[in-house]
Scaffold this motif. Structure first.
Motif, PDB file in Angstrom:
ATOM      1  N   GLY B  13      40.436   9.618  47.055  1.00 51.11           N
ATOM      2  CA  GLY B  13      41.601  10.252  47.649  1.00 51.11           C
ATOM      3  C   GLY B  13      42.050  11.543  47.005  1.00 51.11           C
ATOM      4  O   GLY B  13      43.232  11.821  46.962  1.00 51.11           O
ATOM      5  N   VAL B  14      41.109  12.363  46.485  1.00 50.50           N
ATOM      6  CA  VAL B  14      41.494  13.598  45.780  1.00 50.50           C
ATOM      7  C   VAL B  14      41.336  14.840  46.648  1.00 50.50           C
ATOM      8  O   VAL B  14      41.592  15.953  46.207  1.00 50.50           O
ATOM      9  CB  VAL B  14      40.690  13.776  44.465  1.00 50.50           C
ATOM     10  CG1 VAL B  14      41.004  12.652  43.494  1.00 50.50           C
ATOM     11  CG2 VAL B  14      39.204  13.872  44.751  1.00 50.50           C
ATOM     12  N   GLY B  15      40.852  14.671  47.897  1.00 53.72           N
ATOM     13  CA  GLY B  15      40.715  15.817  48.792  1.00 53.72           C
ATOM     14  C   GLY B  15      39.293  16.294  48.987  1.00 53.72           C
ATOM     15  O   GLY B  15      39.068  17.444  49.371  1.00 53.72           O
ATOM     16  N   THR B 192      43.963  20.263  44.016  1.00 52.62           N
ATOM     17  CA  THR B 192      44.391  19.947  45.395  1.00 52.62           C
ATOM     18  C   THR B 192      45.710  19.190  45.401  1.00 52.62           C
ATOM     19  O   THR B 192      46.136  18.639  44.393  1.00 52.62           O
ATOM     20  CB  THR B 192      43.342  19.047  46.081  1.00 52.62           C
ATOM     21  OG1 THR B 192      43.292  17.804  45.366  1.00 52.62           O
ATOM     22  CG2 THR B 192      41.980  19.675  46.135  1.00 52.62           C
ATOM     23  N   MET B 193      46.326  19.138  46.567  1.00 52.81           N
ATOM     24  CA  MET B 193      47.583  18.399  46.813  1.00 52.81           C
ATOM     25  C   MET B 193      48.621  18.727  45.756  1.00 52.81           C
ATOM     26  O   MET B 193      49.329  17.860  45.288  1.00 52.81           O
ATOM     27  CB  MET B 193      47.293  16.899  46.820  1.00 52.81           C
ATOM     28  CG  MET B 193      46.296  16.509  47.887  1.00 52.81           C
ATOM     29  SD  MET B 193      46.198  14.732  48.090  1.00 52.81           S
ATOM     30  CE  MET B 193      44.487  14.441  47.819  1.00 52.81           C
ATOM     31  N   PHE B 194      48.683  19.981  45.352  1.00 51.91           N
ATOM     32  CA  PHE B 194      49.544  20.409  44.259  1.00 51.91           C
ATOM     33  C   PHE B 194      50.980  20.583  44.741  1.00 51.91           C
ATOM     34  O   PHE B 194      51.239  21.242  45.726  1.00 51.91           O
ATOM     35  CB  PHE B 194      49.025  21.723  43.685  1.00 51.91           C
ATOM     36  CG  PHE B 194      49.755  22.185  42.459  1.00 51.91           C
ATOM     37  CD1 PHE B 194      50.648  23.254  42.517  1.00 51.91           C
ATOM     38  CD2 PHE B 194      49.560  21.543  41.245  1.00 51.91           C
ATOM     39  CE1 PHE B 194      51.331  23.667  41.383  1.00 51.91           C
ATOM     40  CE2 PHE B 194      50.233  21.954  40.109  1.00 51.91           C
ATOM     41  CZ  PHE B 194      51.125  23.006  40.170  1.00 51.91           C
ATOM     42  N   LYS B 223      50.296  20.723  48.541  1.00 50.93           N
ATOM     43  CA  LYS B 223      50.520  19.579  49.421  1.00 50.93           C
ATOM     44  C   LYS B 223      51.038  20.134  50.751  1.00 50.93           C
ATOM     45  O   LYS B 223      51.995  20.885  50.764  1.00 50.93           O
ATOM     46  CB  LYS B 223      51.572  18.656  48.790  1.00 50.93           C
ATOM     47  CG  LYS B 223      51.294  17.212  49.148  1.00 50.93           C
ATOM     48  CD  LYS B 223      51.765  16.222  48.163  1.00 50.93           C
ATOM     49  CE  LYS B 223      51.367  14.821  48.524  1.00 50.93           C
ATOM     50  NZ  LYS B 223      50.066  14.560  49.027  1.00 50.93           N
ATOM     51  N   ASN B 224      50.417  19.801  51.865  1.00 51.42           N
ATOM     52  CA  ASN B 224      50.841  20.324  53.153  1.00 51.42           C
ATOM     53  C   ASN B 224      50.522  19.279  54.219  1.00 51.42           C
ATOM     54  O   ASN B 224      49.351  19.021  54.499  1.00 51.42           O
ATOM     55  CB  ASN B 224      50.119  21.650  53.437  1.00 51.42           C
ATOM     56  CG  ASN B 224      50.446  22.198  54.807  1.00 51.42           C
ATOM     57  OD1 ASN B 224      49.572  22.628  55.513  1.00 51.42           O
ATOM     58  ND2 ASN B 224      51.712  22.187  55.197  1.00 51.42           N
ATOM     59  N   VAL B 225      51.536  18.673  54.799  1.00 50.52           N
ATOM     60  CA  VAL B 225      51.328  17.547  55.707  1.00 50.52           C
ATOM     61  C   VAL B 225      50.452  17.934  56.914  1.00 50.52           C
ATOM     62  O   VAL B 225      49.754  17.094  57.469  1.00 50.52           O
ATOM     63  CB  VAL B 225      52.669  16.932  56.163  1.00 50.52           C
ATOM     64  CG1 VAL B 225      53.347  17.775  57.208  1.00 50.52           C
ATOM     65  CG2 VAL B 225      52.467  15.522  56.673  1.00 50.52           C
ATOM     66  N   ARG B 226      50.411  19.217  57.280  1.00 54.33           N
ATOM     67  CA  ARG B 226      49.566  19.636  58.419  1.00 54.33           C
ATOM     68  C   ARG B 226      48.085  19.337  58.132  1.00 54.33           C
ATOM     69  O   ARG B 226      47.311  19.054  59.050  1.00 54.33           O
ATOM     70  CB  ARG B 226      49.761  21.132  58.692  1.00 54.33           C
ATOM     71  CG  ARG B 226      51.203  21.549  58.900  1.00 54.33           C
ATOM     72  CD  ARG B 226      51.824  20.936  60.101  1.00 54.33           C
ATOM     73  NE  ARG B 226      51.599  21.689  61.319  1.00 54.33           N
ATOM     74  CZ  ARG B 226      51.860  21.195  62.532  1.00 54.33           C
ATOM     75  NH1 ARG B 226      52.311  19.962  62.670  1.00 54.33           N
ATOM     76  NH2 ARG B 226      51.628  21.939  63.606  1.00 54.33           N
TER      77      ARG B 226
HETATM   78  N1  LIG Z   1      46.592  19.396  50.406  1.00 59.47           N
HETATM   79  C1  LIG Z   1      46.897  18.276  51.058  1.00 59.47           C
HETATM   80  N2  LIG Z   1      48.160  18.067  51.474  1.00 59.47           N
HETATM   81  C2  LIG Z   1      48.492  16.919  52.098  1.00 59.47           C
HETATM   82  N3  LIG Z   1      47.645  15.917  52.372  1.00 59.47           N
HETATM   83  C3  LIG Z   1      46.371  16.059  51.975  1.00 59.47           C
HETATM   84  C4  LIG Z   1      45.914  17.230  51.313  1.00 59.47           C
HETATM   85  N4  LIG Z   1      44.596  17.088  51.051  1.00 59.47           N
HETATM   86  C5  LIG Z   1      44.240  15.874  51.520  1.00 59.47           C
HETATM   87  N5  LIG Z   1      45.293  15.244  52.083  1.00 59.47           N
HETATM   88  C6  LIG Z   1      45.344  13.871  52.644  1.00 59.47           C
HETATM   89  O1  LIG Z   1      45.233  12.973  51.539  1.00 59.47           O
HETATM   90  C7  LIG Z   1      44.340  11.898  51.860  1.00 59.47           C
HETATM   91  C8  LIG Z   1      43.148  11.961  50.901  1.00 59.47           C
HETATM   92  O2  LIG Z   1      42.379  13.110  51.146  1.00 59.47           O
HETATM   93  P1  LIG Z   1      40.805  13.022  51.471  1.00 59.47           P
HETATM   94  O3  LIG Z   1      40.546  11.900  52.392  1.00 59.47           O
HETATM   95  O4  LIG Z   1      40.342  14.366  51.864  1.00 59.47           O
HETATM   96  O5  LIG Z   1      40.275  12.672  50.019  1.00 59.47           O
HETATM   97  P2  LIG Z   1      38.831  12.161  49.605  1.00 59.47           P
HETATM   98  O6  LIG Z   1      38.640  12.532  48.203  1.00 59.47           O
HETATM   99  O7  LIG Z   1      37.838  12.641  50.582  1.00 59.47           O
HETATM  100  O8  LIG Z   1      38.993  10.567  49.759  1.00 59.47           O
HETATM  101  P3  LIG Z   1      37.801   9.483  49.571  1.00 59.47           P
HETATM  102  O9  LIG Z   1      37.708   9.311  48.081  1.00 59.47           O
HETATM  103  O10 LIG Z   1      38.300   8.246  50.285  1.00 59.47           O
HETATM  104  O11 LIG Z   1      36.586  10.068  50.198  1.00 59.47           O
HETATM  105  C9  LIG Z   1      43.950  12.091  53.324  1.00 59.47           C
HETATM  106  O12 LIG Z   1      44.789  11.288  54.114  1.00 59.47           O
HETATM  107  C10 LIG Z   1      44.196  13.570  53.575  1.00 59.47           C
HETATM  108  O13 LIG Z   1      44.521  13.821  54.905  1.00 59.47           O
END
Ligand SMILES: Nc1ncnc2c1ncn2[C@@H]1O[C@H](COP(=O)(O)OP(=O)(O)OP(=O)(O)O)[C@@H](O)[C@H]1O
Ligand SMILES: Nc1ncnc2c1ncn2[C@@H]1O[C@H](COP(=O)(O)OP(=O)(O)OP(=O)(O)O)[C@@H](O)[C@H]1O
Ligand SMILES: [Mg+2]
Ligand SMILES: [Mg+2]
Lengths: 264, 264
Positions: B13-15, B192-194, B223-226
């Protein structure tokens, strides 16, 4: 006779470890004897409960990795594998990064899906509850956890990708129920990192409630930065900041979990 | 000759997926030919780019799973595996949930670490950049991706557990460099998600910059909900909401990525 619960979801970062640490800590605070087993090579439950991963590696201390590669006849006493925590009624079996290789090492071993169950069946009498923190995958480690468990507790973040992955997880649980562990059930669905100001979160939460009905815990874990800070101090939330909304919501969850098991 | 970049971090879940989808979309918008390969059984990049996972399964369409279990001599033409997206210069090789079994299926196969590389080497000439979205683990699928890649781009959330996992990831990259792929380097570290209002985020960000110096991208993804909404519409952020801070930051990252590769 202790109940064994896997905490699992192949989607990453949904709050599996945070739930494993804090639900088990809160239940132990209600004076139930709890063991938490870390079967994720990341070993986040191990460090989040204050154990030193570097020391475990340097001193070659026994972890879940050693347990999985050992037959039950060869173990007289499990105490070298079980560590104490800062809470009186909470013990932990730690993980280590070498576990990442276990899936390949176990792939061709006879009875590879039962490697955890053979040990947990001997620990069930000592604890009231055993929780297993699973890695973010549906590979052999998670399968071992499902085979050894009575039920699966599914933390889920209220976001689209987390919702999408549920079908695969339920499929895997069904396959395990049919072939390897008839009694496996769903313990409950836990909504985590919930931010009531975000529209998407409310939409996903409503969809999950429609799908799962009363399997969804009434307790919802809100987004609370104190929960993200606590692991860097090696403490569960009730020792790091007992007044936080994070501590309050996991305490509420612990009571709801016990009530659903007619134990509170 | 295309450059191949793994997007990897075993922390969940790190993006990774959000970066794989949006960085490749933005680079293709700058008129570079881009292929993104989804090697995660969750197939989030597949659905996030608008492909229908159910249809792929029901029609038994070829995915990365089929490619990994096929030898290169047996493939004349790769076009059945490659799908178009809503962007002119962006193609995708989709994943599927059966891929979860590939790690066990490949475990005893000769040359199991090279199964992806043998195919990517034949695709390199058609694209300027190939990105690979990895699952949250350091198992055989991620190892295959590292062996097939020129470099690794590491998205990292500014939280404690994400920081803790970096040492294991760097270790794995070193082992692959020594034994299987001498040319593998670190492409960059992406924060990411800063959320600049959170103290923990700033502390972790500072630690990462101290550790990695100029390997850390100047561009930070807020962090951007879009960004979390876009995947449920099957669109990258530049097609879902071009004016959002999410779209702006990934566009900025695309330009920084290309500049660092002397290609902008
Ligand atoms: N910058 C951001 N702002 C808000 N939400 C985000 C951002 N980046 C990712 N997300 C959300 O956070 C969650 C985790 O991101 P993502 O699925 O891309 O991570 P991942 O590392 O690919 O996860 P996994 O380890 O399961 O593969 C998702 O629901 C995604 O939509
Ligand atoms: N309710 C919450 N509020 C704020 N932060 C949280 C909350 N729950 C978890 N976190 C943080 O979010 C991140 C992901 O949580 P966690 O590591 O528990 O998920 P996980 O499912 O165990 O991840 P993995 O798939 O990598 O095992 C961690 O940095 C954690 O500290
Ligand atoms: Mg975890
Ligand atoms: Mg992903």
């Amino acid at each position: 006779m202790g109940k064994v619960v896997s905490i699992a979801n192949q989607k990453g970062g949904v709050g599996k470890t945070t739930t494993a640490i804090n639900l088990s800590a809160c239940i132990s605070a209600l004076e139930k004897k709890v063991l938490v087993i870390d079967i994720d090579p990341q070993a986040n439950t191990t460090s989040g409960l204050g154990l030193n991963k570097k020391e475990i590696k340097e001193n070659n201390e026994p972890t879940i990795y050693d347990l999985l590669l050992t037959d039950e006849e060869d173990i007289e006493d499990y105490s070298p594998y079980i560590r104490k925590t800062k809470l009186k009624y909470l013990d932990v079996i730690p993980s280590e990064s070498d576990l990442a290789g276990a899936e390949i090492e176990l792939a061709s071993v006879f009875g590879r899906e039962m490697k955890l169950k053979i040990h947990i069946d001997r620990l069930k009498d000592i604890y009231d509850y055993i929780f297993i923190d699973c890695p973010p995958s549906l590979g052999l480690l998670t399968v071992n956890s499902f085979v050894a468990s009575d039920s699966v507790l599914i933390p889920i973040q209220t976001e689209y990708f987390a919702l999408e992955g549920l079908a695969d997880l339920l499929n895997t649980i069904k396959i395990i129920q049919k072939r390897l562990n008839k009694k496996l059930t769903i313990e409950g669905i836990l909504l985590t990192m919930f931010d009531s100001r975000v529209k998407l979160a409310k939409q996903v939460a409503n969809e999950i409630k429609e799908w799962f009905g009363d399997k969804v815990y009434n307790t919802i874990i809100p987004k609370n930065v104190r929960l993200a800070e606590a692991p860097s101090h090696g403490k569960p939330i009730i020792l790091y900041d007992i007044l936080s909304t994070g501590a309050e919501s996991y305490m509420k969850l612990a009571k709801e979990f016990l009530r659903r098991n007619r134990d509170y």
